[in-house]
Motif scaffolding. Sequence first.
Motif, mmCIF file in Angstrom:
data_model
loop_
_atom_site.group_PDB
_atom_site.id
_atom_site.type_symbol
_atom_site.label_atom_id
_atom_site.label_comp_id
_atom_site.label_asym_id
_atom_site.label_seq_id
_atom_site.Cartn_x
_atom_site.Cartn_y
_atom_site.Cartn_z
ATOM 1 N N TRP A 1 -1.468 0.772 -4.912
ATOM 2 C CA TRP A 1 -0.468 -0.205 -4.493
ATOM 3 C C TRP A 1 0.815 -0.002 -5.278
ATOM 4 O O TRP A 1 0.791 0.326 -6.461
ATOM 5 N N CYS B 1 0.853 -1.190 0.000
ATOM 6 C CA CYS B 1 0.000 0.000 0.000
ATOM 7 C C CYS B 1 0.888 1.239 0.000
ATOM 8 O O CYS B 1 1.782 1.373 0.834
ATOM 9 N N CYS C 1 -6.848 -1.328 0.059
ATOM 10 C CA CYS C 1 -6.113 -1.766 1.241
ATOM 11 C C CYS C 1 -7.122 -2.148 2.332
ATOM 12 O O CYS C 1 -8.091 -1.418 2.545
#
Length: 86
Positions: free
Chosen positions: A50, A19, A37
């Motif tokens: 990401w 993340c 996330c």
Amino acid sequence: MQKDYVPYGSDVAAGTFECVDCGHRYSNQAKTSIPPCPYFKKDTHTRKGWKVLTGQGDAVIDPYPKKTEKPTGIKQVETSSPASKK
């Protein structure tokens, strides 16, 4: 050319991702769309994506995230409730 950042909802190949907002790592075996996330918070996850650590990430020719396309050539039918007979 491989992308190193993929936004939530992108189609991705198997790999490991991190993340970009909190550093949480996520391994993906086979997904068509990478999820948000699991620790997503609106005020702290502003970049909503990401970082690709391993794998191929998002395809260069596949823009993120896919928008649902309306089928063409299909006419919408109007419906109405049956009229009550007097």
